[in-house]
Structures are given as C-alpha cells and as structure tokens.
Design a protein around this motif. Structure first.
Motif, PDB file in Angstrom:
ATOM      1  N   CYS A 105      74.881  47.502 132.969  1.00 29.95           N
ATOM      2  CA  CYS A 105      75.792  46.592 133.651  1.00 29.95           C
ATOM      3  C   CYS A 105      75.347  45.161 133.418  1.00 29.95           C
ATOM      4  CB  CYS A 105      75.881  46.892 135.148  1.00 29.95           C
ATOM      5  SG  CYS A 105      74.403  46.497 136.079  1.00 29.95           S
ATOM      6  N   ALA A 106      76.274  44.227 133.590  1.00 23.93           N
ATOM      7  CA  ALA A 106      75.999  42.816 133.325  1.00 23.93           C
ATOM      8  C   ALA A 106      74.940  42.261 134.274  1.00 23.93           C
ATOM      9  CB  ALA A 106      77.290  42.015 133.440  1.00 23.93           C
ATOM     10  N   GLU A 107      74.915  42.738 135.525  1.00 19.66           N
ATOM     11  CA  GLU A 107      73.949  42.209 136.493  1.00 19.66           C
ATOM     12  C   GLU A 107      72.519  42.510 136.057  1.00 19.66           C
ATOM     13  OE1 GLU A 107      73.475  41.894 141.285  1.00 19.66           O
ATOM     14  OE2 GLU A 107      73.964  43.880 140.488  1.00 19.66           O
ATOM     15  N   LEU A 108      72.261  43.716 135.605  1.00 16.42           N
ATOM     16  CA  LEU A 108      70.915  44.057 135.147  1.00 16.42           C
ATOM     17  C   LEU A 108      70.542  43.255 133.907  1.00 16.42           C
ATOM     18  CD1 LEU A 108      70.833  47.940 135.642  1.00 16.42           C
ATOM     19  CD2 LEU A 108      69.936  46.168 137.155  1.00 16.42           C
ATOM     20  N   ASP A 109      71.494  43.050 133.013  1.00 21.26           N
ATOM     21  CA  ASP A 109      71.238  42.234 131.829  1.00 21.26           C
ATOM     22  C   ASP A 109      70.884  40.801 132.225  1.00 21.26           C
ATOM     23  OD1 ASP A 109      71.849  44.425 130.269  1.00 21.26           O
ATOM     24  OD2 ASP A 109      73.894  43.793 129.846  1.00 21.26           O
ATOM     25  N   GLN A 110      71.592  40.272 133.208  1.00 19.60           N
ATOM     26  CA  GLN A 110      71.340  38.913 133.670  1.00 19.60           C
ATOM     27  C   GLN A 110      69.936  38.791 134.263  1.00 19.60           C
ATOM     28  OE1 GLN A 110      73.658  37.468 137.095  1.00 19.60           O
ATOM     29  NE2 GLN A 110      74.031  35.585 135.941  1.00 19.60           N
ATOM     30  N   VAL A 111      69.546  39.762 135.062  1.00 16.60           N
ATOM     31  CA  VAL A 111      68.219  39.743 135.683  1.00 16.60           C
ATOM     32  C   VAL A 111      67.128  39.835 134.619  1.00 16.60           C
ATOM     33  CG1 VAL A 111      66.649  41.019 137.191  1.00 16.60           C
ATOM     34  CG2 VAL A 111      69.020  40.616 137.893  1.00 16.60           C
ATOM     35  N   ALA A 112      67.364  40.633 133.575  1.00 16.65           N
ATOM     36  CA  ALA A 112      66.400  40.724 132.476  1.00 16.65           C
ATOM     37  C   ALA A 112      66.212  39.359 131.818  1.00 16.65           C
ATOM     38  CB  ALA A 112      66.868  41.751 131.453  1.00 16.65           C
ATOM     39  N   GLY A 113      67.284  38.573 131.728  1.00 20.09           N
ATOM     40  CA  GLY A 113      67.185  37.233 131.169  1.00 20.09           C
ATOM     41  C   GLY A 113      66.453  36.273 132.078  1.00 20.09           C
ATOM     42  N   TRP A 114      66.662  36.421 133.377  1.00 18.05           N
ATOM     43  CA  TRP A 114      65.979  35.554 134.337  1.00 18.05           C
ATOM     44  C   TRP A 114      64.483  35.824 134.392  1.00 18.05           C
ATOM     45  CZ3 TRP A 114      69.957  36.576 138.826  1.00 18.05           C
ATOM     46  CH2 TRP A 114      71.060  35.727 138.665  1.00 18.05           C
ATOM     47  N   PHE A 115      64.108  37.095 134.241  1.00 17.41           N
ATOM     48  CA  PHE A 115      62.705  37.489 134.407  1.00 17.41           C
ATOM     49  C   PHE A 115      62.209  38.239 133.171  1.00 17.41           C
ATOM     50  CE2 PHE A 115      64.561  37.414 138.699  1.00 17.41           C
ATOM     51  CZ  PHE A 115      63.697  36.532 139.343  1.00 17.41           C
ATOM     52  N   PRO A 116      61.975  37.534 132.068  1.00 12.53           N
ATOM     53  CA  PRO A 116      61.545  38.226 130.847  1.00 12.53           C
ATOM     54  C   PRO A 116      60.210  38.957 131.004  1.00 12.53           C
ATOM     55  CG  PRO A 116      61.356  35.836 130.620  1.00 12.53           C
ATOM     56  CD  PRO A 116      62.132  36.084 131.864  1.00 12.53           C
ATOM     57  N   LYS A 117      59.378  38.515 131.937  1.00 12.73           N
ATOM     58  CA  LYS A 117      58.091  39.174 132.173  1.00 12.73           C
ATOM     59  C   LYS A 117      58.166  40.171 133.328  1.00 12.73           C
ATOM     60  CE  LYS A 117      55.219  35.459 130.318  1.00 12.73           C
ATOM     61  NZ  LYS A 117      54.085  34.534 130.575  1.00 12.73           N
ATOM     62  N   GLY A 118      59.361  40.337 133.870  1.00 15.68           N
ATOM     63  CA  GLY A 118      59.552  41.310 134.937  1.00 15.68           C
ATOM     64  C   GLY A 118      59.692  40.684 136.305  1.00 15.68           C
ATOM     65  N   ALA A 119      60.658  41.167 137.076  1.00 11.52           N
ATOM     66  CA  ALA A 119      60.773  40.813 138.491  1.00 11.52           C
ATOM     67  C   ALA A 119      59.971  41.820 139.301  1.00 11.52           C
ATOM     68  CB  ALA A 119      62.244  40.831 138.913  1.00 11.52           C
ATOM     69  N   HIS A 120      59.739  41.505 140.565  1.00 12.42           N
ATOM     70  CA  HIS A 120      58.992  42.430 141.418  1.00 12.42           C
ATOM     71  C   HIS A 120      59.729  43.767 141.516  1.00 12.42           C
ATOM     72  CE1 HIS A 120      55.528  40.352 143.365  1.00 12.42           C
ATOM     73  NE2 HIS A 120      56.130  39.295 142.812  1.00 12.42           N
ATOM     74  N   GLN A 121      58.974  44.849 141.454  1.00 16.37           N
ATOM     75  CA  GLN A 121      59.549  46.185 141.359  1.00 16.37           C
ATOM     76  C   GLN A 121      60.537  46.530 142.474  1.00 16.37           C
ATOM     77  OE1 GLN A 121      59.057  49.053 143.244  1.00 16.37           O
ATOM     78  NE2 GLN A 121      59.608  50.721 141.859  1.00 16.37           N
ATOM     79  N   PRO A 122      60.267  46.212 143.759  1.00 15.21           N
ATOM     80  CA  PRO A 122      61.245  46.585 144.789  1.00 15.21           C
ATOM     81  C   PRO A 122      62.597  45.903 144.601  1.00 15.21           C
ATOM     82  CG  PRO A 122      59.124  46.070 145.781  1.00 15.21           C
ATOM     83  CD  PRO A 122      59.040  45.636 144.349  1.00 15.21           C
ATOM     84  N   VAL A 123      62.577  44.679 144.097  1.00 11.36           N
ATOM     85  CA  VAL A 123      63.834  43.967 143.849  1.00 11.36           C
ATOM     86  C   VAL A 123      64.622  44.671 142.746  1.00 11.36           C
ATOM     87  CG1 VAL A 123      64.868  41.762 143.205  1.00 11.36           C
ATOM     88  CG2 VAL A 123      62.753  41.798 144.558  1.00 11.36           C
ATOM     89  N   VAL A 124      63.916  45.027 141.680  1.00 14.61           N
ATOM     90  CA  VAL A 124      64.570  45.744 140.581  1.00 14.61           C
ATOM     91  C   VAL A 124      65.065  47.105 141.047  1.00 14.61           C
ATOM     92  CG1 VAL A 124      64.288  46.689 138.267  1.00 14.61           C
ATOM     93  CG2 VAL A 124      63.178  44.534 138.876  1.00 14.61           C
ATOM     94  N   LEU A 125      64.295  47.761 141.896  1.00  7.86           N
ATOM     95  CA  LEU A 125      64.710  49.062 142.422  1.00  7.86           C
ATOM     96  C   LEU A 125      66.044  48.942 143.158  1.00  7.86           C
ATOM     97  CD1 LEU A 125      64.172  52.056 143.012  1.00  7.86           C
ATOM     98  CD2 LEU A 125      62.813  51.342 144.983  1.00  7.86           C
ATOM     99  N   GLY A 126      66.173  47.902 143.966  1.00  5.74           N
ATOM    100  CA  GLY A 126      67.422  47.693 144.676  1.00  5.74           C
ATOM    101  C   GLY A 126      68.582  47.409 143.740  1.00  5.74           C
ATOM    102  N   LEU A 127      68.331  46.624 142.701  1.00  8.01           N
ATOM    103  CA  LEU A 127      69.376  46.328 141.722  1.00  8.01           C
ATOM    104  C   LEU A 127      69.771  47.577 140.939  1.00  8.01           C
ATOM    105  CD1 LEU A 127      67.979  42.929 140.431  1.00  8.01           C
ATOM    106  CD2 LEU A 127      69.974  43.254 141.900  1.00  8.01           C
ATOM    107  N   ALA A 128      68.787  48.407 140.631  1.00  8.15           N
ATOM    108  CA  ALA A 128      69.077  49.665 139.941  1.00  8.15           C
ATOM    109  C   ALA A 128      69.925  50.575 140.821  1.00  8.15           C
ATOM    110  CB  ALA A 128      67.777  50.361 139.546  1.00  8.15           C
ATOM    111  N   ALA A 129      69.575  50.641 142.107  1.00  7.68           N
ATOM    112  CA  ALA A 129      70.358  51.444 143.044  1.00  7.68           C
ATOM    113  C   ALA A 129      71.788  50.923 143.134  1.00  7.68           C
ATOM    114  CB  ALA A 129      69.692  51.431 144.418  1.00  7.68           C
ATOM    115  N   ARG A 130      71.926  49.624 143.177  1.00  2.57           N
ATOM    116  CA  ARG A 130      73.262  49.009 143.236  1.00  2.57           C
ATOM    117  C   ARG A 130      74.068  49.365 141.987  1.00  2.57           C
ATOM    118  NH1 ARG A 130      75.434  43.987 145.588  1.00  2.57           N
ATOM    119  NH2 ARG A 130      76.662  42.823 144.067  1.00  2.57           N
ATOM    120  N   ALA A 131      73.420  49.272 140.822  1.00  2.00           N
ATOM    121  CA  ALA A 131      74.097  49.596 139.564  1.00  2.00           C
ATOM    122  C   ALA A 131      74.499  51.068 139.522  1.00  2.00           C
ATOM    123  CB  ALA A 131      73.193  49.260 138.382  1.00  2.00           C
ATOM    124  N   ALA A 132      73.713  51.913 140.187  1.00  2.00           N
ATOM    125  CA  ALA A 132      74.002  53.352 140.208  1.00  2.00           C
ATOM    126  C   ALA A 132      75.034  53.733 141.260  1.00  2.00           C
ATOM    127  CB  ALA A 132      72.712  54.129 140.448  1.00  2.00           C
ATOM    128  N   GLY A 133      75.511  52.753 142.020  1.00  2.00           N
ATOM    129  CA  GLY A 133      76.508  53.027 143.044  1.00  2.00           C
ATOM    130  C   GLY A 133      75.931  53.503 144.355  1.00  2.00           C
TER     131      GLY A 133
END
Length: 224
Positions: A105-133
């Motif tokens: 999804c575009a949101e995950l792609d955008q976050v990857a651009g914002w944090f090339p070295k990685g965002a904190h795992q719980p934040v990414v977990l929430g975004l992944a859950a959101r992308a998964a519905g």
C-alpha cells in the motif's frame, strides 16, 4: 476486517526478525534474574506492564491514523537506551519490509521513504495492522503478545526450559494481557484527539541498563 490477517501478523514465523531478539531475557538469564518458569513469569509480567503497554498503545495509535512521524518521536522519547532504540529500528525496518510484501500500500511505501533506517517497531506494527485491515485492539494485542512471547521463547533456548512450562507462563499472563490491551487502546484513542503526549510512558529502568550491558558483550546468542 479479516482475522486471518491477524494470525499472519502475529505468527512467530512471519519474517519480521523477532526470532533474533530475546527482549532482555538473555541478559536477565546471565545475571541470574531468570532461572526458571517462576522467574520468567515475573520477568514477562514486568515487560507486559512497562515496555508492552507502551508498544501496544503506539501500535494502536498508528492504526487509528495518528501521524507515524509523531509516533516515532514519541517512541524514541520513551526508549532511553540507545541499544534498544537501535534494536527497535532494526526490527521496524525488517517488519516494514515483510509488511510491504504482504499488504502492499502507498502508506507503507511512504513510511519506508520517511525512515530509510527504520521506524520504531511498534509504530510499524500498527501501520502493518492498518494495511492488513485490522483494528487498534488487534495491533495492541500483537504488540503485547510479542513483548512476552519473545522472552519466553528465548528462555527455552537459553535455559533449556521445558516448552510446556514457557507456554504455561504465557497462558497465566493472558488475563493481564487482556487488561493491558484495553488500557493501550484507550490511551491510543485519547492520543488520536489530544496528541501523543498522553500515550503511556511506563519504564523499566533495569531493562534499559541490562540492554546497554548486553550490547557490549563480545559474544551473545541474541541481538537484544
């Protein structure tokens, strides 16, 4: 919403890198603070109500649409240990890679651009859950369960602990995990309207101290 996606995201075989981390259990075992199932239960309970609560609230807030950049800054402020910050970002980078492959999804792609070295795992977990519905409660449960299942699994390897005993620890903690998830989601809903400053900031100073010592070991089984 598909609950099958929750099973995928919470599966220990999901290639998010968590298997390489002990959640502080390796340092606790080395220090003699965890020697068996009873100690493991106390250790996991401590993580559940500190680091777990924080992670659950961050993940739930991400599902609710709170700005990931603000959430990442909040996670950074709530993680005093540089070693744990680095570990959280490595795990976030790996999880984001797996999530983008699973739920593009575009949101995950955008976050990857914002944090090339990685965002904190719980934040990414929430975004992944959101992308998964999935919803905020699903994300909170995932974060909280990871917080205790990681150390439990690691301790089986570190102490040759009976896996049945480790699983029993997780089962006994289930009611407390339910309560922590409810608190995490409540805090996340407040953050969605009042800002990230209201998110939990529970801390485990000994976990932070042990993480710094563990990072300096010349040889270790787990990355954190």
């Amino acid at each position: 919403m598909t609950r099958a996606a929750l099973l995928v995201l919470a599966d220990g075989r999901f290639p998010a890198g968590g298997h390489a981390h002990s959640g502080g259990a390796e340092a606790a075992v080395k220090a003699g603070r965890v020697t068996g199932a009873e100690d493991l239960e106390d250790f996991c309970r401590g993580r559940l109500h500190t680091a777990g609560l924080v992670a659950g609230a961050l993940a739930a807030a991400a599902v609710l649409g709170v700005d990931p950049r603000e959430l990442d800054a909040a996670a950074e402020a709530r993680t005093p240990s540089p070693a744990l910050r680095r570990a959280a970002r490595r795990l976030g980078r790996q999880l984001l890679r797996a999530a983008r492959a699973s739920w593009p999804c575009a949101e995950l792609d955008q976050v990857a651009g914002w944090f090339p070295k990685g965002a904190h795992q719980p934040v990414v977990l929430g975004l992944a859950a959101r992308a998964a519905g999935l919803g905020p409660s699903d994300a909170a449960y995932c974060a909280l369960y990871e917080c205790v299942s990681g150390p439990a699994t690691a301790t089986v390897r570190l102490l040759s602990l009976d896996p049945f005993d480790a699983t029993g620890v997780l089962a006994r903690l289930a009611p407390e995990l339910d309560a922590a998830a409810e608190s995490a989601v409540g805090a996340a809903r407040r953050a969605a309207t009042e800002g990230v400053g209201v998110l939990p900031a529970a801390s485990g100073p000994l976990l932070e101290i042990m993480a710094e010592a563990h990072a300096a070991w010349p040889a270790r089984l787990f990355a954190s």
